[in-house]
Design a protein around this motif. Structure first.
Motif, PDB file in Angstrom:
ATOM      1  N   TYR A 198      37.016  34.468  41.604  1.00 57.96           N
ATOM      2  CA  TYR A 198      37.179  35.036  42.954  1.00 57.96           C
ATOM      3  C   TYR A 198      37.068  36.566  42.905  1.00 57.96           C
ATOM      4  CZ  TYR A 198      39.851  36.960  46.882  1.00 57.96           C
ATOM      5  OH  TYR A 198      40.264  37.707  47.953  1.00 57.96           O
ATOM      6  N   TYR A 199      37.737  37.170  41.924  1.00 58.23           N
ATOM      7  CA  TYR A 199      37.751  38.634  41.777  1.00 58.23           C
ATOM      8  C   TYR A 199      36.333  39.174  41.592  1.00 58.23           C
ATOM      9  CZ  TYR A 199      39.053  43.163  39.661  1.00 58.23           C
ATOM     10  OH  TYR A 199      39.203  44.506  39.369  1.00 58.23           O
ATOM     11  N   CYS A 200      35.590  38.570  40.690  1.00 59.64           N
ATOM     12  CA  CYS A 200      34.232  39.059  40.400  1.00 59.64           C
ATOM     13  C   CYS A 200      33.286  38.809  41.575  1.00 59.64           C
ATOM     14  CB  CYS A 200      33.683  38.412  39.134  1.00 59.64           C
ATOM     15  SG  CYS A 200      34.589  38.909  37.642  1.00 59.64           S
ATOM     16  N   ALA A 201      33.466  37.680  42.266  1.00 61.39           N
ATOM     17  CA  ALA A 201      32.631  37.393  43.443  1.00 61.39           C
ATOM     18  C   ALA A 201      32.893  38.399  44.548  1.00 61.39           C
ATOM     19  CB  ALA A 201      32.907  35.955  43.936  1.00 61.39           C
ATOM     20  N   GLU A 202      34.161  38.755  44.759  1.00 59.49           N
ATOM     21  CA  GLU A 202      34.506  39.745  45.782  1.00 59.49           C
ATOM     22  C   GLU A 202      33.957  41.121  45.419  1.00 59.49           C
ATOM     23  OE1 GLU A 202      36.267  39.391  48.857  1.00 59.49           O
ATOM     24  OE2 GLU A 202      35.578  37.357  48.416  1.00 59.49           O
ATOM     25  N   ILE A 203      34.032  41.459  44.136  1.00 59.02           N
ATOM     26  CA  ILE A 203      33.464  42.736  43.701  1.00 59.02           C
ATOM     27  C   ILE A 203      31.973  42.765  43.986  1.00 59.02           C
ATOM     28  CG2 ILE A 203      32.893  44.144  41.663  1.00 59.02           C
ATOM     29  CD1 ILE A 203      35.589  43.405  40.474  1.00 59.02           C
ATOM     30  N   TRP A 204      31.310  41.654  43.682  1.00 57.44           N
ATOM     31  CA  TRP A 204      29.861  41.570  43.936  1.00 57.44           C
ATOM     32  C   TRP A 204      29.540  41.763  45.401  1.00 57.44           C
ATOM     33  CZ3 TRP A 204      25.432  41.823  41.572  1.00 57.44           C
ATOM     34  CH2 TRP A 204      24.273  41.341  42.215  1.00 57.44           C
ATOM     35  N   GLN A 205      30.364  41.212  46.259  1.00 58.01           N
ATOM     36  CA  GLN A 205      30.163  41.375  47.693  1.00 58.01           C
ATOM     37  C   GLN A 205      30.305  42.851  48.109  1.00 58.01           C
ATOM     38  OE1 GLN A 205      29.249  39.138  50.121  1.00 58.01           O
ATOM     39  NE2 GLN A 205      28.918  37.731  48.408  1.00 58.01           N
ATOM     40  N   MET A 206      31.208  43.563  47.440  1.00 57.70           N
ATOM     41  CA  MET A 206      31.447  44.980  47.776  1.00 57.70           C
ATOM     42  C   MET A 206      30.338  45.893  47.284  1.00 57.70           C
ATOM     43  SD  MET A 206      35.490  45.618  47.084  1.00 57.70           S
ATOM     44  CE  MET A 206      36.755  44.614  47.800  1.00 57.70           C
ATOM     45  N   ARG A 244      34.899  52.846  48.868  1.00 59.20           N
ATOM     46  CA  ARG A 244      34.636  51.667  48.037  1.00 59.20           C
ATOM     47  C   ARG A 244      35.652  51.562  46.898  1.00 59.20           C
ATOM     48  NH1 ARG A 244      28.512  50.283  46.970  1.00 59.20           N
ATOM     49  NH2 ARG A 244      28.740  49.919  49.191  1.00 59.20           N
ATOM     50  N   LEU A 245      36.028  52.705  46.337  1.00 60.77           N
ATOM     51  CA  LEU A 245      37.033  52.703  45.274  1.00 60.77           C
ATOM     52  C   LEU A 245      38.389  52.220  45.802  1.00 60.77           C
ATOM     53  CD1 LEU A 245      36.143  56.040  43.458  1.00 60.77           C
ATOM     54  CD2 LEU A 245      36.028  53.749  42.452  1.00 60.77           C
ATOM     55  N   ILE A 246      38.723  52.629  47.027  1.00 68.53           N
ATOM     56  CA  ILE A 246      39.984  52.187  47.639  1.00 68.53           C
ATOM     57  C   ILE A 246      39.975  50.665  47.823  1.00 68.53           C
ATOM     58  CG2 ILE A 246      41.332  52.234  49.783  1.00 68.53           C
ATOM     59  CD1 ILE A 246      40.544  55.221  50.007  1.00 68.53           C
ATOM     60  N   LYS A 247      38.846  50.113  48.245  1.00 71.69           N
ATOM     61  CA  LYS A 247      38.736  48.665  48.432  1.00 71.69           C
ATOM     62  C   LYS A 247      38.826  47.936  47.088  1.00 71.69           C
ATOM     63  CE  LYS A 247      35.999  48.737  52.704  1.00 71.69           C
ATOM     64  NZ  LYS A 247      34.689  48.407  53.310  1.00 71.69           N
ATOM     65  N   THR A 276      41.887  44.538  43.353  1.00 73.82           N
ATOM     66  CA  THR A 276      42.461  44.331  42.021  1.00 73.82           C
ATOM     67  C   THR A 276      43.966  44.107  42.105  1.00 73.82           C
ATOM     68  OG1 THR A 276      40.756  45.857  41.192  1.00 73.82           O
ATOM     69  CG2 THR A 276      42.502  45.229  39.662  1.00 73.82           C
ATOM     70  N   GLU A 277      44.637  44.873  42.965  1.00 71.26           N
ATOM     71  CA  GLU A 277      46.078  44.692  43.147  1.00 71.26           C
ATOM     72  C   GLU A 277      46.372  43.312  43.758  1.00 71.26           C
ATOM     73  OE1 GLU A 277      48.206  46.318  41.756  1.00 71.26           O
ATOM     74  OE2 GLU A 277      48.295  48.455  42.251  1.00 71.26           O
ATOM     75  N   GLU A 278      45.504  42.865  44.665  1.00 67.74           N
ATOM     76  CA  GLU A 278      45.680  41.539  45.274  1.00 67.74           C
ATOM     77  C   GLU A 278      45.632  40.445  44.202  1.00 67.74           C
ATOM     78  OE1 GLU A 278      43.102  38.338  47.888  1.00 67.74           O
ATOM     79  OE2 GLU A 278      42.521  40.469  47.970  1.00 67.74           O
ATOM     80  N   VAL A 279      44.647  40.537  43.314  1.00 65.01           N
ATOM     81  CA  VAL A 279      44.501  39.527  42.259  1.00 65.01           C
ATOM     82  C   VAL A 279      45.666  39.606  41.278  1.00 65.01           C
ATOM     83  CG1 VAL A 279      43.037  38.748  40.352  1.00 65.01           C
ATOM     84  CG2 VAL A 279      42.002  39.461  42.508  1.00 65.01           C
ATOM     85  N   ARG A 280      46.112  40.800  40.966  1.00 65.64           N
ATOM     86  CA  ARG A 280      47.285  40.950  40.093  1.00 65.64           C
ATOM     87  C   ARG A 280      48.498  40.258  40.698  1.00 65.64           C
ATOM     88  NH1 ARG A 280      49.724  46.002  38.622  1.00 65.64           N
ATOM     89  NH2 ARG A 280      50.390  45.014  36.695  1.00 65.64           N
ATOM     90  N   GLY A 281      48.673  40.433  42.008  1.00 67.01           N
ATOM     91  CA  GLY A 281      49.791  39.798  42.688  1.00 67.01           C
ATOM     92  C   GLY A 281      49.713  38.283  42.619  1.00 67.01           C
ATOM     93  N   PHE A 304      45.942  43.929  31.971  1.00 63.45           N
ATOM     94  CA  PHE A 304      44.555  44.407  31.921  1.00 63.45           C
ATOM     95  C   PHE A 304      44.085  44.828  33.306  1.00 63.45           C
ATOM     96  CE2 PHE A 304      39.887  43.630  31.757  1.00 63.45           C
ATOM     97  CZ  PHE A 304      39.579  44.593  30.812  1.00 63.45           C
ATOM     98  N   LEU A 305      44.400  44.039  34.304  1.00 63.26           N
ATOM     99  CA  LEU A 305      44.034  44.405  35.677  1.00 63.26           C
ATOM    100  C   LEU A 305      44.773  45.674  36.110  1.00 63.26           C
ATOM    101  CD1 LEU A 305      43.960  40.911  37.429  1.00 63.26           C
ATOM    102  CD2 LEU A 305      41.998  42.368  36.891  1.00 63.26           C
ATOM    103  N   GLY A 306      45.999  45.850  35.612  1.00 63.25           N
ATOM    104  CA  GLY A 306      46.731  47.079  35.901  1.00 63.25           C
ATOM    105  C   GLY A 306      46.027  48.293  35.345  1.00 63.25           C
ATOM    106  N   GLU A 307      45.430  48.151  34.167  1.00 67.74           N
ATOM    107  CA  GLU A 307      44.693  49.276  33.584  1.00 67.74           C
ATOM    108  C   GLU A 307      43.390  49.520  34.346  1.00 67.74           C
ATOM    109  OE1 GLU A 307      44.570  50.106  29.510  1.00 67.74           O
ATOM    110  OE2 GLU A 307      46.221  48.770  29.002  1.00 67.74           O
ATOM    111  N   ILE A 308      42.805  48.466  34.877  1.00 63.44           N
ATOM    112  CA  ILE A 308      41.624  48.652  35.728  1.00 63.44           C
ATOM    113  C   ILE A 308      42.017  49.433  36.987  1.00 63.44           C
ATOM    114  CG2 ILE A 308      39.922  47.471  37.185  1.00 63.44           C
ATOM    115  CD1 ILE A 308      39.851  45.232  35.108  1.00 63.44           C
ATOM    116  N   VAL A 309      43.172  49.103  37.556  1.00 66.36           N
ATOM    117  CA  VAL A 309      43.670  49.838  38.725  1.00 66.36           C
ATOM    118  C   VAL A 309      43.841  51.311  38.393  1.00 66.36           C
ATOM    119  CG1 VAL A 309      45.662  50.181  40.249  1.00 66.36           C
ATOM    120  CG2 VAL A 309      44.803  47.879  39.840  1.00 66.36           C
ATOM    121  N   SER A 310      44.457  51.605  37.239  1.00 68.13           N
ATOM    122  CA  SER A 310      44.655  53.001  36.820  1.00 68.13           C
ATOM    123  C   SER A 310      43.328  53.719  36.664  1.00 68.13           C
ATOM    124  CB  SER A 310      45.441  53.049  35.500  1.00 68.13           C
ATOM    125  OG  SER A 310      46.742  52.541  35.664  1.00 68.13           O
TER     126      SER A 310
END
Length: 317
Positions: A307-315, A280-283, A288-293, A248-254
């Motif tokens: 963690y993922y959603c909190a980081e997104i909120w910060q961005m 911002r899209l690059i970040k 997302t790739e970091e969390v997938r890893g 699912f995160l891979g599809e978000i990356v795509s």
């Protein structure tokens, strides 16, 4: 011809030239992975060989009409359904029939799809026909891989490779066959199918694809509206299945990459929302790739989602 079958222009040039010539090869082997449309293309060129019109296949002449209705006397098709499902009796019937002159035109066409499904006995019998074929016969064969066939067969046919489609062409083909499909769904299916139209169609018709499409739409809406809790709710669906969450995160990356391409003029992004600039899209992609890893390790999926959603909120908050 191009509007009847998407892509594989080199294969179409070879077969179209053969269909319009008296000096054609007696056997053509279309090969490539399952789902690429080899049987469809072979059937199209069976029509071209039998067509009596100008632009073959014209779709209007009596021969084309007979092919459309499945009544042409000079065409036969055998389709292998599984290993050893094409028996010697079928080959014997072809051998007996092909020595008889055509009923309507100048050639008889035999389409054998999935020739790798012949029994060894059938292969041996068919080889005799390939060695000394009647001048008025054309064999159109399909196989998933040349390695699945005896070398004695491969050496006596004209090989025609059939390749996967580029994503943009696959999207067009999907939209033509499934008009209700959204542009974004077509793009996702093209990426998942690796250029294989058959796989892409099966993908979009699956229950999993439908569910994931809905979840992706919910995630994008939450991202656009900057609702951290709603993003967490979407991610929670896959928290008990680490691999599903990675996919699912891979599809978000795509999705984010398509949005980035659109921002930089490389593609038209059809997804909803995401009014973010390239940086911002690059970040977001990197995060997302970091969390997938990290999902590949023993890290807690629920904590990673938070963690993922909190980081997104910060961005974006």
């Amino acid at each position: 011809m191009s509007e009847l079958f998407f892509g594989n222009d080199a294969a179409k040039v070879i077969l179209k030239k053969a269909a319009g010539s008296q000096d054609h090869h007696h056997a053509y082997l279309l090969y490539g992975e399952d789902g690429l449309g080899k049987k469809t293309l072979a059937r199209l060129f069976a029509e071209a060989f039998l067509c009596t019109g100008e632009d073959k296949p014209c779709g209007r002449c009596p021969a084309c009409k007979k092919m459309e209705h499945g009544t042409h006397p000079d065409f036969q098709m055998i389709v292998g359904e599984k290993k050893n499902s094409i028996h010697i009796d079928s080959v014997r019937k072809i051998r007996q029939d092909c020595v008889v002159k055509p009923n309507d035109g100048s050639v008889k066409v035999y389409l054998i799809a999935n020739i790798q499904d012949m029994t060894e006995e059938a292969f041996n019998a068919f080889l005799k026909t390939l060695e000394e074929p009647p001048l008025h016969t054309v064999f159109l064969l399909t196989a998933a891989n040349l390695d699945l066939l005896p070398e004695t067969i491969v050496s006596r046919v004209f090989p025609v490779p059939v390749y996967p489609l580029p994503d943009r062409l696959l999207c067009r083909a999907l939209k033509e066959r499934l008009p209700k499909l959204s542009d974004d769904e077509a793009e996702r299916a093209a990426e998942l199918a690796g250029g294989n139209l058959g796989k892409a169609i099966a993908c979009v018709q699956s229950e999993e694809f439908t569910q994931r499409s809905g979840l992706l739409e919910q995630f994008v809406k939450a991202l656009y509206a900057k609702r951290e809790y709603d993003m967490l709710k979407v991610l929670a669906v896959y928290e008990k299945d680490r691999e599903q969450q990675r996919q699912f995160l891979g599809e978000i990356v795509s999705l984010l990459r398509r949005a980035l391409l659109a921002k930089t003029g490389g593609a038209v992004y059809s997804g909803k929302g995401l009014p973010f600039g390239p940086q911002r899209l690059i970040k977001l992609i990197a995060l997302t790739e970091e969390v997938r890893g990290k999902l590949s390790t023993n890290a807690n999926a629920g904590i990673l989602s938070a963690y993922y959603c909190a980081e997104i909120w910060q961005m974006i908050g």
